[in-house]
Design a protein around this motif. Structure first.
Motif, PDB file in Angstrom:
ATOM      1  N   UNK A   1      -4.776   4.030 -17.752  1.00  0.00           N
ATOM      2  CA  UNK A   1      -4.096   2.745 -17.930  1.00  0.00           C
ATOM      3  C   UNK A   1      -2.591   2.882 -17.695  1.00  0.00           C
ATOM      4  N   UNK A   2      -2.026   4.040 -18.063  1.00  0.00           N
ATOM      5  CA  UNK A   2      -0.599   4.253 -17.755  1.00  0.00           C
ATOM      6  C   UNK A   2      -0.364   4.252 -16.243  1.00  0.00           C
ATOM      7  N   UNK A   3      -1.289   4.885 -15.533  1.00  0.00           N
ATOM      8  CA  UNK A   3      -1.181   4.967 -14.070  1.00  0.00           C
ATOM      9  C   UNK A   3      -1.258   3.571 -13.427  1.00  0.00           C
ATOM     10  N   UNK A   4      -2.244   2.785 -13.835  1.00  0.00           N
ATOM     11  CA  UNK A   4      -2.392   1.443 -13.242  1.00  0.00           C
ATOM     12  C   UNK A   4      -1.158   0.589 -13.559  1.00  0.00           C
ATOM     13  N   UNK A   5      -0.684   0.647 -14.820  1.00  0.00           N
ATOM     14  CA  UNK A   5       0.507  -0.132 -15.192  1.00  0.00           C
ATOM     15  C   UNK A   5       1.713   0.322 -14.364  1.00  0.00           C
ATOM     16  N   UNK A   6       1.788   1.627 -14.094  1.00  0.00           N
ATOM     17  CA  UNK A   6       2.896   2.180 -13.300  1.00  0.00           C
ATOM     18  C   UNK A   6       2.839   1.649 -11.860  1.00  0.00           C
TER      19      UNK A   6
ATOM     20  N   UNK B   1      -9.128   7.891  -1.760  1.00  0.00           N
ATOM     21  CA  UNK B   1      -9.318   7.970  -3.216  1.00  0.00           C
ATOM     22  C   UNK B   1      -8.300   8.928  -3.835  1.00  0.00           C
ATOM     23  N   UNK B   2      -7.777   8.511  -4.984  1.00  0.00           N
ATOM     24  CA  UNK B   2      -6.892   9.362  -5.778  1.00  0.00           C
ATOM     25  C   UNK B   2      -7.735   9.899  -6.927  1.00  0.00           C
ATOM     26  N   UNK B   3      -7.844  11.235  -7.016  1.00  0.00           N
ATOM     27  CA  UNK B   3      -8.739  11.826  -8.009  1.00  0.00           C
ATOM     28  C   UNK B   3      -8.033  12.867  -8.886  1.00  0.00           C
ATOM     29  N   UNK B   4      -7.533  12.438 -10.037  1.00  0.00           N
ATOM     30  CA  UNK B   4      -6.936  13.370 -10.989  1.00  0.00           C
ATOM     31  C   UNK B   4      -8.020  14.056 -11.823  1.00  0.00           C
ATOM     32  N   UNK B   5      -7.735  15.274 -12.219  1.00  0.00           N
ATOM     33  CA  UNK B   5      -8.665  16.037 -13.063  1.00  0.00           C
ATOM     34  C   UNK B   5      -7.830  16.839 -14.058  1.00  0.00           C
ATOM     35  N   UNK B   6      -8.232  16.829 -15.342  1.00  0.00           N
ATOM     36  CA  UNK B   6      -7.399  17.407 -16.395  1.00  0.00           C
ATOM     37  C   UNK B   6      -8.198  18.356 -17.291  1.00  0.00           C
ATOM     38  N   UNK B   7      -7.714  19.597 -17.382  1.00  0.00           N
ATOM     39  CA  UNK B   7      -8.354  20.560 -18.288  1.00  0.00           C
ATOM     40  C   UNK B   7      -7.912  20.278 -19.731  1.00  0.00           C
ATOM     41  N   UNK B   8      -8.693  20.759 -20.679  1.00  0.00           N
ATOM     42  CA  UNK B   8      -8.412  20.546 -22.107  1.00  0.00           C
ATOM     43  C   UNK B   8      -8.170  19.056 -22.397  1.00  0.00           C
TER      44      UNK B   8
ATOM     45  N   UNK C   1       0.852  -1.202   0.000  1.00  0.00           N
ATOM     46  CA  UNK C   1       0.000   0.000   0.000  1.00  0.00           C
ATOM     47  C   UNK C   1       0.884   1.248   0.000  1.00  0.00           C
ATOM     48  N   UNK C   2       1.889   1.244   0.855  1.00  0.00           N
ATOM     49  CA  UNK C   2       2.790   2.392   0.946  1.00  0.00           C
ATOM     50  C   UNK C   2       3.520   2.629  -0.382  1.00  0.00           C
ATOM     51  N   UNK C   3       3.948   1.552  -1.018  1.00  0.00           N
ATOM     52  CA  UNK C   3       4.626   1.684  -2.304  1.00  0.00           C
ATOM     53  C   UNK C   3       3.669   2.266  -3.362  1.00  0.00           C
ATOM     54  N   UNK C   4       2.408   1.851  -3.300  1.00  0.00           N
ATOM     55  CA  UNK C   4       1.437   2.368  -4.278  1.00  0.00           C
ATOM     56  C   UNK C   4       1.184   3.861  -4.049  1.00  0.00           C
ATOM     57  N   UNK C   5       1.200   4.284  -2.794  1.00  0.00           N
ATOM     58  CA  UNK C   5       1.037   5.716  -2.502  1.00  0.00           C
ATOM     59  C   UNK C   5       2.259   6.487  -3.019  1.00  0.00           C
ATOM     60  N   UNK C   6       3.444   5.935  -2.735  1.00  0.00           N
ATOM     61  CA  UNK C   6       4.678   6.589  -3.208  1.00  0.00           C
ATOM     62  C   UNK C   6       4.670   6.706  -4.741  1.00  0.00           C
ATOM     63  N   UNK C   7       4.330   5.593  -5.399  1.00  0.00           N
ATOM     64  CA  UNK C   7       4.343   5.577  -6.866  1.00  0.00           C
ATOM     65  C   UNK C   7       3.274   6.517  -7.439  1.00  0.00           C
ATOM     66  N   UNK C   8       2.179   6.671  -6.705  1.00  0.00           N
ATOM     67  CA  UNK C   8       1.114   7.582  -7.154  1.00  0.00           C
ATOM     68  C   UNK C   8       1.646   9.016  -7.228  1.00  0.00           C
ATOM     69  N   UNK C   9       2.276   9.456  -6.137  1.00  0.00           N
ATOM     70  CA  UNK C   9       2.842  10.815  -6.136  1.00  0.00           C
ATOM     71  C   UNK C   9       3.870  10.961  -7.243  1.00  0.00           C
ATOM     72  N   UNK C  10       4.716   9.935  -7.400  1.00  0.00           N
ATOM     73  CA  UNK C  10       5.767   9.995  -8.425  1.00  0.00           C
ATOM     74  C   UNK C  10       5.150  10.089  -9.822  1.00  0.00           C
ATOM     75  N   UNK C  11       4.156   9.240 -10.074  1.00  0.00           N
ATOM     76  CA  UNK C  11       3.535   9.219 -11.405  1.00  0.00           C
ATOM     77  C   UNK C  11       2.933  10.576 -11.750  1.00  0.00           C
ATOM     78  N   UNK C  12       2.113  11.102 -10.827  1.00  0.00           N
ATOM     79  CA  UNK C  12       1.417  12.347 -11.173  1.00  0.00           C
ATOM     80  C   UNK C  12       2.378  13.544 -11.209  1.00  0.00           C
ATOM     81  N   UNK C  13       3.413  13.490 -10.404  1.00  0.00           N
ATOM     82  CA  UNK C  13       4.424  14.555 -10.511  1.00  0.00           C
ATOM     83  C   UNK C  13       5.135  14.490 -11.851  1.00  0.00           C
ATOM     84  N   UNK C  14       5.539  13.279 -12.251  1.00  0.00           N
ATOM     85  CA  UNK C  14       6.220  13.109 -13.544  1.00  0.00           C
ATOM     86  C   UNK C  14       5.349  13.575 -14.704  1.00  0.00           C
TER      87      UNK C  14
END
Ligand code: 4AD
Length: 433
Positions: A240-245, A222-229, A134-147
């Motif tokens: 799918x990129x996020x889940x694979x990551x 819950x992790x909730x991304x939101x994207x303009x345009x 779980x902790x690794x998934x949280x870490x990877x979540x921050x990393x993914x969305x920052x990247x």
């Protein structure tokens, strides 16, 4: 002499070290005692040989009780017989905190008993492995969305609005007004996206659902991304990129933990291969009807666990089910351009019977349409004026989604029940400990 963590043993082979540990189990013969030790970083064995230690140390080793905390001093050796690969040959033991008779013994315990002792049960190796993942998934979540150029915008937990329907709300008083615990940060993330482009939130959300299933928590993250345009198709690609990551990072960084859980890594590897299949809700209904297993299912129905499980079983990877009927989805989803009865949305269903892990959609941009939907949903227009402002001042196509962390952890760890995926689960009949 260095004080180390068990996990660092590999860097100290044949060195004398000191480690702060708890005893998880032990066995001994006349001349040798085997202490199973943990320190929160890993589990390994301490070997105490009668002839090599003082009488006093060997007496402690034979008598020490489960969950006693202590410092052990000794030499690290490779140990090809153990899964961890290293052990410590103990020379000295210093008791730090003695343990009373520990309620959780290596024998089998019932679920209720273990849930009553959740604060202690977290110490077991299975729980350790799940929480590390779980902790690794949280870490990877921050990393993914920052990247990917997202900014974290925290949504409030006390709210006056109900994005996912009014029946599952936890009500509370907010001084002399009414307030609710957040069901979703989405509406606030939409404001964030209009301010900063690509944003995400990660926080606790609450559903007063009277569901007692192995997939439902009352409080979940819950992790909730939101994207303009961004239109729905691009959002599906991010999903799918996020889940694979997530899966790839768990494979890369949690090998030891996956082995503790006995999770099949080849199966997980398959989930890193993109793209994931996509089917429409219409096709899903047809598949269910053709199966002969769901004689009553008709277009317009929402899917329960058996339907989701059947659909997911038809694919070897997670599958997107797209464009559900408008009538069973929340007010904010974008209507289909050529069909009146469906909205532009998708749920991602996980394989192996784990069901929906992501819900997402393109968001409606038309103010009048939204007003109608808010009214139809029986919501108070006044509470949504701020939300409508997002459409009034430079509205753009935008999309987002929510991943339930515990659903994803349950799936990736291969656990049977979602209660294992969060340190202190809040369930229909449980708010202790
Ligand atoms: O499908 P849901 O209700 O979607 C939303 O809340 C949107 N506002 C998200 C968004 O677009 N920003 O919930 C999203 C996910 C589900 O797919 C599931 O993984 C999880 O949240 N979820 C739960 N997890 C555990 N227990 C529950 N009771 C859950 N309800 C939803």
């Amino acid at each position: 002499m260095e004080t180390i963590s068990i996990i660092d043993s590999k860097n100290h082979v044949n060195e004398k070290v000191k480690i702060g540990v708890w005893l998880t189990n032990k066995r001994s013969s006349g001349k040798i005692a085997f202490l199973q030790l943990r320190d929160g970083s890993a589990y390994f064995q301490g070997v105490v040989v009668k002839n090599n230690v003082s009488e006093e140390v060997f007496k402690i080793a034979k008598e020490v009780k489960q969950e006693t905390s202590m410092y052990v001093t000794g030499t690290i050796h490779e140990d090809s017989r153990s899964h961890f690969g290293y052990e410590i040959e103990v020379e000295d033991i210093e008791i730090v905190g003695e343990s009373e008779d520990y309620p959780i013994t290596p024998k089998e315990h019932g679920t209720d008993f273990l849930m009553d002792h959740r604060h202690l049960w977290l110490r077991s190796s299975r729980q350790f492995a799940i929480m590390k993942i779980r902790n690794e998934m949280i870490r990877a979540t921050y990393e993914f969305f920052n990247k990917e150029g997202f900014m974290k915008v925290d949504a409030p937990i006390l709210t006056g609005s109900a994005p996912e329907g009014t029946t599952e709300l936890f009500h509370t008083k907010y001084f002399d007004r009414d307030a609710y615990l957040s069901q979703s940060g989405q509406l606030y993330e939409e404001a964030g996206a209009m301010a900063y482009g690509k944003v995400f939130s990660f926080g606790p959300t609450f559903r007063a659902e009277k569901s007692k299933t192995r997939r439902h928590l009352i409080e979940f993250w819950m992790i909730e991304p939101e994207m303009a345009f961004t239109h729905q198709e691009e959002s599906l690609e991010v999903q799918e990129r996020y889940i694979a990551y997530l899966v790839q990072n768990v494979l890369d960084h949690c090998d030891y933990e996956l082995d503790i859980l006995g999770r099949d890594k080849d199966v997980l590897k398959r989930y890193t291969e993109l793209p994931y299949p996509r089917i429409s809700y219409d096709e899903a209904i047809k598949m269910l009807q053709d199966s002969g297993e769901f004689p009553d299912v008709e277009w317009g129905a929402d899917f329960g666990s058996p339907e989701e499980t059947y659909l997911a079983e038809q694919f070897s990877k997670p599958v997107f089910v797209m464009n559900y009927p408008k009538a069973i989805k929340p007010f904010y989803m974008k209507p289909h351009p050529t069909r009146d009865d469906v909205v532009i949305c998708a749920d991602l269903l996980a394989p192996e019977g784990y069901g929906e892990i992501i819900g997402g959609s393109e968001r409606a941009t038309d103010t009048e349409y939204l007003k109608e939907q808010i009214e139809k949903a029986g919501l108070n227009m006044k509470d949504y004026e701020w939300y409508l402002d997002l459409r009034r001042y430079g509205s753009v196509p935008h999309s987002g989604f929510g991943l339930g962390l515990e659903r994803a952890v349950t799936w990736i760890t291969g656990e049977d029940h979602i209660r294992e995926a969060i340190p202190f689960p809040r369930l229909l009949n449980r708010i202790y400990p």
